[in-house]
Design a protein around this motif. Structure first.
Motif, PDB file in Angstrom:
ATOM      1  N   LYS A  43       1.191  16.231  -1.198  1.00 33.96           N
ATOM      2  CA  LYS A  43       2.226  16.659  -0.243  1.00 33.96           C
ATOM      3  C   LYS A  43       1.626  16.885   1.142  1.00 33.96           C
ATOM      4  O   LYS A  43       2.326  17.253   2.072  1.00 33.96           O
ATOM      5  CB  LYS A  43       2.877  17.960  -0.723  1.00 33.96           C
ATOM      6  CG  LYS A  43       3.604  17.827  -2.043  1.00 33.96           C
ATOM      7  CD  LYS A  43       4.539  19.013  -2.255  1.00 33.96           C
ATOM      8  CE  LYS A  43       5.180  18.982  -3.613  1.00 33.96           C
ATOM      9  NZ  LYS A  43       4.296  19.537  -4.668  1.00 33.96           N
ATOM     10  N   ASN A  44       0.314  16.674   1.241  1.00 31.68           N
ATOM     11  CA  ASN A  44      -0.387  16.919   2.508  1.00 31.68           C
ATOM     12  C   ASN A  44      -0.489  15.604   3.279  1.00 31.68           C
ATOM     13  O   ASN A  44      -1.149  14.665   2.850  1.00 31.68           O
ATOM     14  CB  ASN A  44      -1.768  17.486   2.173  1.00 31.68           C
ATOM     15  CG  ASN A  44      -2.559  17.847   3.403  1.00 31.68           C
ATOM     16  OD1 ASN A  44      -2.298  17.336   4.501  1.00 31.68           O
ATOM     17  ND2 ASN A  44      -3.540  18.720   3.227  1.00 31.68           N
ATOM     18  N   ARG A  45       0.155  15.570   4.435  1.00 35.44           N
ATOM     19  CA  ARG A  45       0.206  14.336   5.197  1.00 35.44           C
ATOM     20  C   ARG A  45      -1.175  13.827   5.601  1.00 35.44           C
ATOM     21  O   ARG A  45      -1.398  12.626   5.724  1.00 35.44           O
ATOM     22  CB  ARG A  45       1.055  14.580   6.456  1.00 35.44           C
ATOM     23  CG  ARG A  45       1.207  13.360   7.313  1.00 35.44           C
ATOM     24  CD  ARG A  45       2.424  13.473   8.217  1.00 35.44           C
ATOM     25  NE  ARG A  45       2.392  12.460   9.252  1.00 35.44           N
ATOM     26  CZ  ARG A  45       2.684  11.184   9.046  1.00 35.44           C
ATOM     27  NH1 ARG A  45       3.028  10.775   7.840  1.00 35.44           N
ATOM     28  NH2 ARG A  45       2.632  10.320  10.036  1.00 35.44           N
ATOM     29  N   SER A  46      -2.117  14.733   5.764  1.00 37.99           N
ATOM     30  CA  SER A  46      -3.425  14.262   6.232  1.00 37.99           C
ATOM     31  C   SER A  46      -4.128  13.408   5.172  1.00 37.99           C
ATOM     32  O   SER A  46      -4.929  12.539   5.518  1.00 37.99           O
ATOM     33  CB  SER A  46      -4.293  15.430   6.694  1.00 37.99           C
ATOM     34  OG  SER A  46      -4.738  16.161   5.601  1.00 37.99           O
ATOM     35  N   THR A  47      -3.810  13.617   3.891  1.00 35.56           N
ATOM     36  CA  THR A  47      -4.429  12.762   2.855  1.00 35.56           C
ATOM     37  C   THR A  47      -3.802  11.363   2.865  1.00 35.56           C
ATOM     38  O   THR A  47      -4.458  10.383   2.526  1.00 35.56           O
ATOM     39  CB  THR A  47      -4.308  13.386   1.445  1.00 35.56           C
ATOM     40  OG1 THR A  47      -2.944  13.383   1.022  1.00 35.56           O
ATOM     41  CG2 THR A  47      -4.857  14.799   1.416  1.00 35.56           C
ATOM     42  N   ASP A  48      -2.560  11.303   3.258  1.00 35.57           N
ATOM     43  CA  ASP A  48      -1.897   9.999   3.430  1.00 35.57           C
ATOM     44  C   ASP A  48      -2.547   9.253   4.598  1.00 35.57           C
ATOM     45  O   ASP A  48      -2.927   8.085   4.485  1.00 35.57           O
ATOM     46  CB  ASP A  48      -0.405  10.225   3.658  1.00 35.57           C
ATOM     47  CG  ASP A  48       0.351   8.936   3.913  1.00 35.57           C
ATOM     48  OD1 ASP A  48      -0.097   7.871   3.452  1.00 35.57           O
ATOM     49  OD2 ASP A  48       1.400   8.990   4.584  1.00 35.57           O
TER      50      ASP A  48
HETATM   51  C1  LIG Z   1      -4.495  19.088   4.132  1.00 35.49           C
HETATM   52  O1  LIG Z   1      -5.705  18.394   3.957  1.00 35.49           O
HETATM   53  C2  LIG Z   1      -6.654  18.622   4.980  1.00 35.49           C
HETATM   54  C3  LIG Z   1      -7.880  17.737   4.751  1.00 35.49           C
HETATM   55  O2  LIG Z   1      -7.679  16.733   3.847  1.00 35.49           O
HETATM   56  C4  LIG Z   1      -7.052  20.082   4.987  1.00 35.49           C
HETATM   57  O3  LIG Z   1      -7.953  20.319   6.036  1.00 35.49           O
HETATM   58  C5  LIG Z   1      -5.813  20.942   5.159  1.00 35.49           C
HETATM   59  O4  LIG Z   1      -6.172  22.299   5.018  1.00 35.49           O
HETATM   60  C6  LIG Z   1      -4.768  20.593   4.119  1.00 35.49           C
HETATM   61  N1  LIG Z   1      -3.536  21.301   4.385  1.00 35.49           N
HETATM   62  C7  LIG Z   1      -2.929  22.043   3.435  1.00 35.49           C
HETATM   63  C8  LIG Z   1      -1.664  22.702   3.850  1.00 35.49           C
HETATM   64  O5  LIG Z   1      -3.385  22.153   2.309  1.00 35.49           O
END
Ligand SMILES: *[C@@H]1O[C@H](CO)[C@@H](O)[C@H](O)[C@H]1NC(C)=O
Ligand SMILES: *[C@@H]1O[C@H](CO)[C@@H](O)[C@H](O)[C@H]1NC(C)=O
Ligand SMILES: *[C@@H]1O[C@H](CO)[C@@H](O)[C@H](O)[C@H]1NC(C)=O
Length: 226
Positions: free
Chosen positions: A171-176
């Protein structure tokens, strides 16, 4: 005679081009900042020190591709044999005709972010149990069901406190966005099939010689000697 655009046709054309590039840039800007903060790829045995004599192997693999699966054991054996004399970097190229390759690649990025030493164990687990995620076997599953299935599969490589983070990582956009970088990087290098290998930046033309350990030895030994 070549047609020279008159000023009346040139101005709208220029405006169109400018608006196209502006929209294009806005799209990139909102989706992702490129270049990424870190080089793409998972470094195998990352604890090894590299120096100017280290031979670099880049492998473009799809976790759901049977040819990638078959290519991994001899490559790994060679990397283990050479130790610090070889730096092996795995780039993920989720092929679009493997329906769930992107989700599997995202799982690898999620796990890598939580516990880097679980990355290659998970890649090997995908290779081992790959058939469970093939198109035909998952034909009746919804996208959400597949994501849940793969998240639950992937979390087995991390310890208990991290298991729920593997699931929520989807659900974390940064992993996408991180997974998109792998795809973009493959496109940038002109890679369109897996496995594809580069040694010291050059494409290996002959896939037969990378099919087994002796083949890898015949490629790398002369480079180490030189
Ligand atoms: C989402 O992932 C990033 C790195 O992959 C991390 O730094 C960040 O804390 C994460 N956000 C949440 C809400 O877990
Ligand atoms: C998918 O659903 C169809 C129709 O119900 C069924 O015939 C088929 O065996 C199912 N396939 C799988 C792999 O579950
Ligand atoms: C990290 O991954 C390694 C390899 O799978 C595993 O042995 C270790 O327990 C993991 N640690 C955590 C905190 O998940």
């Amino acid at each position: 005679m070549t047609a020279v655009p008159t000023s009346s046709s040139l101005v709208p054309a220029l405006l169109w081009a400018l608006s196209f590039f502006a929209a294009h840039r806005a799209l990139i800007g909102s989706a992702q900042s490129l270049p990424p903060a870190k080089h793409d790829g998972f470094v195998y045995a990352a604890e090894h020190r590299v120096d100017s004599g280290t031979v670099e192997i880049e492998a473009f693999l799809d976790p759901l591709c049977p040819f990638s699966r078959d290519s991994w054991p001899p490559l790994k054996q060679a990397a283990d044999y050479y130790g610090p004399r070889v730096r092996l970097v795995v780039h993920l190229l989720p092929l679009p005709y493997h329906d769930h390759a992107y989700v599997a690649s995202r799982a690898l990025n999620i796990v890598n972010g939580l516990n880097a030493s679980a990355t290659f164990p998970l890649l090997e687990l995908f290779f081992k149990e790959q058939a469970r995620f093939y198109n035909a076997q998952t034909i009746n599953l919804s996208k959400a069901a597949v994501v849940g299935y793969i998240a639950n599969f992937a979390k087995q490589v991390v310890a208990s406190p991290l298991k729920s983070a593997v699931v929520s990582g989807f659900k974390n956009r940064s992993t996408d966005l991180k997974t998109r970088v792998s795809f973009k990087y493959s496109a940038l290098r002109g890679v369109f099939s897996t496995p594809t290998f580069f040694v010291n930046g050059f494409l290996l033309p002959d896939s037969a010689s990378t099919a087994d350990y002796d083949g890898w030895r015949s490629i790398i030994d002369p480079l180490i000697a030189a």
